[in-house]
Design a protein around this motif. Sequence first.
Motif, PDB file in Angstrom:
ATOM      1  N   THR A 132      13.834 -12.117 -48.544  1.00  0.00           N
ATOM      2  CA  THR A 132      12.843 -11.386 -47.758  1.00  0.00           C
ATOM      3  C   THR A 132      11.730 -12.333 -47.326  1.00  0.00           C
ATOM      4  O   THR A 132      11.564 -13.404 -47.903  1.00  0.00           O
ATOM      5  CB  THR A 132      12.241 -10.223 -48.577  1.00  0.00           C
ATOM      6  OG1 THR A 132      11.369  -9.458 -47.752  1.00  0.00           O
ATOM      7  CG2 THR A 132      11.478 -10.724 -49.785  1.00  0.00           C
ATOM      8  N   ASN A 133      10.972 -11.901 -46.338  1.00  0.00           N
ATOM      9  CA  ASN A 133       9.791 -12.678 -45.947  1.00  0.00           C
ATOM     10  C   ASN A 133       8.505 -12.044 -46.482  1.00  0.00           C
ATOM     11  O   ASN A 133       7.419 -12.571 -46.274  1.00  0.00           O
ATOM     12  CB  ASN A 133       9.717 -12.854 -44.431  1.00  0.00           C
ATOM     13  CG  ASN A 133       9.468 -11.558 -43.704  1.00  0.00           C
ATOM     14  OD1 ASN A 133       9.670 -10.473 -44.259  1.00  0.00           O
ATOM     15  ND2 ASN A 133       9.041 -11.643 -42.460  1.00  0.00           N
ATOM     16  N   ASN A 134       8.628 -10.906 -47.178  1.00  0.00           N
ATOM     17  CA  ASN A 134       7.474 -10.249 -47.777  1.00  0.00           C
ATOM     18  C   ASN A 134       7.916  -9.658 -49.117  1.00  0.00           C
ATOM     19  O   ASN A 134       8.394  -8.525 -49.176  1.00  0.00           O
ATOM     20  CB  ASN A 134       6.925  -9.164 -46.854  1.00  0.00           C
ATOM     21  CG  ASN A 134       5.621  -8.578 -47.356  1.00  0.00           C
ATOM     22  OD1 ASN A 134       5.366  -8.533 -48.555  1.00  0.00           O
ATOM     23  ND2 ASN A 134       4.794  -8.115 -46.444  1.00  0.00           N
ATOM     24  N   LEU A 135       7.753 -10.432 -50.169  1.00  0.00           N
ATOM     25  CA  LEU A 135       8.282 -10.040 -51.470  1.00  0.00           C
ATOM     26  C   LEU A 135       7.629  -8.774 -52.015  1.00  0.00           C
ATOM     27  O   LEU A 135       8.316  -7.889 -52.525  1.00  0.00           O
ATOM     28  CB  LEU A 135       8.127 -11.189 -52.465  1.00  0.00           C
ATOM     29  CG  LEU A 135       8.780 -11.014 -53.834  1.00  0.00           C
ATOM     30  CD1 LEU A 135      10.269 -10.739 -53.702  1.00  0.00           C
ATOM     31  CD2 LEU A 135       8.527 -12.238 -54.698  1.00  0.00           C
ATOM     32  N   ILE A 136       6.333  -8.654 -51.883  1.00  0.00           N
ATOM     33  CA  ILE A 136       5.639  -7.470 -52.405  1.00  0.00           C
ATOM     34  C   ILE A 136       6.109  -6.203 -51.696  1.00  0.00           C
ATOM     35  O   ILE A 136       6.430  -5.201 -52.339  1.00  0.00           O
ATOM     36  CB  ILE A 136       4.111  -7.639 -52.299  1.00  0.00           C
ATOM     37  CG1 ILE A 136       3.657  -8.751 -53.250  1.00  0.00           C
ATOM     38  CG2 ILE A 136       3.386  -6.341 -52.628  1.00  0.00           C
ATOM     39  CD1 ILE A 136       2.201  -9.151 -53.117  1.00  0.00           C
ATOM     40  N   ALA A 137       6.186  -6.244 -50.383  1.00  0.00           N
ATOM     41  CA  ALA A 137       6.639  -5.070 -49.631  1.00  0.00           C
ATOM     42  C   ALA A 137       8.093  -4.738 -49.955  1.00  0.00           C
ATOM     43  O   ALA A 137       8.456  -3.562 -50.104  1.00  0.00           O
ATOM     44  CB  ALA A 137       6.479  -5.308 -48.134  1.00  0.00           C
ATOM     45  N   ARG A 138       8.920  -5.764 -50.085  1.00  0.00           N
ATOM     46  CA  ARG A 138      10.341  -5.528 -50.379  1.00  0.00           C
ATOM     47  C   ARG A 138      10.512  -4.921 -51.764  1.00  0.00           C
ATOM     48  O   ARG A 138      11.312  -4.005 -51.964  1.00  0.00           O
ATOM     49  CB  ARG A 138      11.117  -6.840 -50.265  1.00  0.00           C
ATOM     50  CG  ARG A 138      12.598  -6.671 -50.400  1.00  0.00           C
ATOM     51  CD  ARG A 138      13.170  -5.939 -49.176  1.00  0.00           C
ATOM     52  NE  ARG A 138      14.590  -5.808 -49.312  1.00  0.00           N
ATOM     53  CZ  ARG A 138      15.222  -4.671 -49.605  1.00  0.00           C
ATOM     54  NH1 ARG A 138      14.537  -3.544 -49.750  1.00  0.00           N
ATOM     55  NH2 ARG A 138      16.515  -4.638 -49.728  1.00  0.00           N
ATOM     56  N   LEU A 139       9.760  -5.398 -52.743  1.00  0.00           N
ATOM     57  CA  LEU A 139       9.838  -4.812 -54.079  1.00  0.00           C
ATOM     58  C   LEU A 139       9.373  -3.365 -54.078  1.00  0.00           C
ATOM     59  O   LEU A 139       9.946  -2.520 -54.770  1.00  0.00           O
ATOM     60  CB  LEU A 139       9.009  -5.629 -55.069  1.00  0.00           C
ATOM     61  CG  LEU A 139       9.586  -6.995 -55.412  1.00  0.00           C
ATOM     62  CD1 LEU A 139       8.605  -7.790 -56.242  1.00  0.00           C
ATOM     63  CD2 LEU A 139      10.913  -6.857 -56.122  1.00  0.00           C
ATOM     64  N   ASN A 140       8.362  -3.089 -53.290  1.00  0.00           N
ATOM     65  CA  ASN A 140       7.904  -1.711 -53.159  1.00  0.00           C
ATOM     66  C   ASN A 140       9.011  -0.823 -52.596  1.00  0.00           C
ATOM     67  O   ASN A 140       9.204   0.307 -53.047  1.00  0.00           O
ATOM     68  CB  ASN A 140       6.654  -1.637 -52.286  1.00  0.00           C
ATOM     69  CG  ASN A 140       6.056  -0.255 -52.267  1.00  0.00           C
ATOM     70  OD1 ASN A 140       5.837   0.348 -53.318  1.00  0.00           O
ATOM     71  ND2 ASN A 140       5.797   0.255 -51.075  1.00  0.00           N
ATOM     72  N   GLN A 141       9.747  -1.325 -51.623  1.00  0.00           N
ATOM     73  CA  GLN A 141      10.883  -0.565 -51.077  1.00  0.00           C
ATOM     74  C   GLN A 141      11.921  -0.296 -52.160  1.00  0.00           C
ATOM     75  O   GLN A 141      12.457   0.813 -52.252  1.00  0.00           O
ATOM     76  CB  GLN A 141      11.527  -1.323 -49.922  1.00  0.00           C
ATOM     77  CG  GLN A 141      10.704  -1.370 -48.669  1.00  0.00           C
ATOM     78  CD  GLN A 141      11.348  -2.220 -47.588  1.00  0.00           C
ATOM     79  OE1 GLN A 141      12.166  -3.095 -47.865  1.00  0.00           O
ATOM     80  NE2 GLN A 141      10.966  -1.965 -46.349  1.00  0.00           N
ATOM     81  N   TRP A 164       1.492  -6.861 -60.398  1.00  0.00           N
ATOM     82  CA  TRP A 164       1.148  -6.891 -58.974  1.00  0.00           C
ATOM     83  C   TRP A 164       0.713  -5.501 -58.523  1.00  0.00           C
ATOM     84  O   TRP A 164       1.222  -4.501 -58.973  1.00  0.00           O
ATOM     85  CB  TRP A 164       2.312  -7.346 -58.119  1.00  0.00           C
ATOM     86  CG  TRP A 164       2.799  -8.733 -58.446  1.00  0.00           C
ATOM     87  CD1 TRP A 164       2.282  -9.592 -59.358  1.00  0.00           C
ATOM     88  CD2 TRP A 164       3.928  -9.389 -57.879  1.00  0.00           C
ATOM     89  NE1 TRP A 164       3.015 -10.751 -59.378  1.00  0.00           N
ATOM     90  CE2 TRP A 164       4.019 -10.659 -58.474  1.00  0.00           C
ATOM     91  CE3 TRP A 164       4.865  -9.029 -56.914  1.00  0.00           C
ATOM     92  CZ2 TRP A 164       5.018 -11.573 -58.148  1.00  0.00           C
ATOM     93  CZ3 TRP A 164       5.853  -9.933 -56.586  1.00  0.00           C
ATOM     94  CH2 TRP A 164       5.906 -11.187 -57.190  1.00  0.00           C
ATOM     95  N   SER A 165      -0.191  -5.456 -57.578  1.00  0.00           N
ATOM     96  CA  SER A 165      -0.662  -4.131 -57.101  1.00  0.00           C
ATOM     97  C   SER A 165       0.209  -3.585 -56.017  1.00  0.00           C
ATOM     98  O   SER A 165       1.076  -4.142 -55.491  1.00  0.00           O
ATOM     99  CB  SER A 165      -2.077  -4.217 -56.593  1.00  0.00           C
ATOM    100  OG  SER A 165      -2.315  -5.360 -55.845  1.00  0.00           O
TER     101      SER A 165
END
Length: 93
Positions: free
Chosen positions: A20-29, A92-93
């Motif tokens: 992914t190019n956005n790890l935080i957003a991908r983990l949230n998904q 992480w938040s």
Amino acid sequence: MYYIYILTNHSNSVLYVGVTNNLIARLNQHKTQVRNGFAKKYKCYKLVYFENTECVKSAITREKQIKGWTRTKKEDLINSANSQWNDLSASWS
């Protein structure tokens, strides 16, 4: 920045490798089960390993490389950076 990551489930019995190019957003998904697929089916929400690169081609190549490895080799990679298999995203938040 691009990230190659490995998720597992609560019992560490299944491994999921992604990019992914956005790890935080991908983990949230993953954690909110927005997308259907392997990770959702096997409840892989715990981040146990990740690495990054500047190049998308390098990230995809590395993801494919890791996906082709045996379970034991993937475990060795995780253990080299996170021997307790803690959820690296827990704070992480």
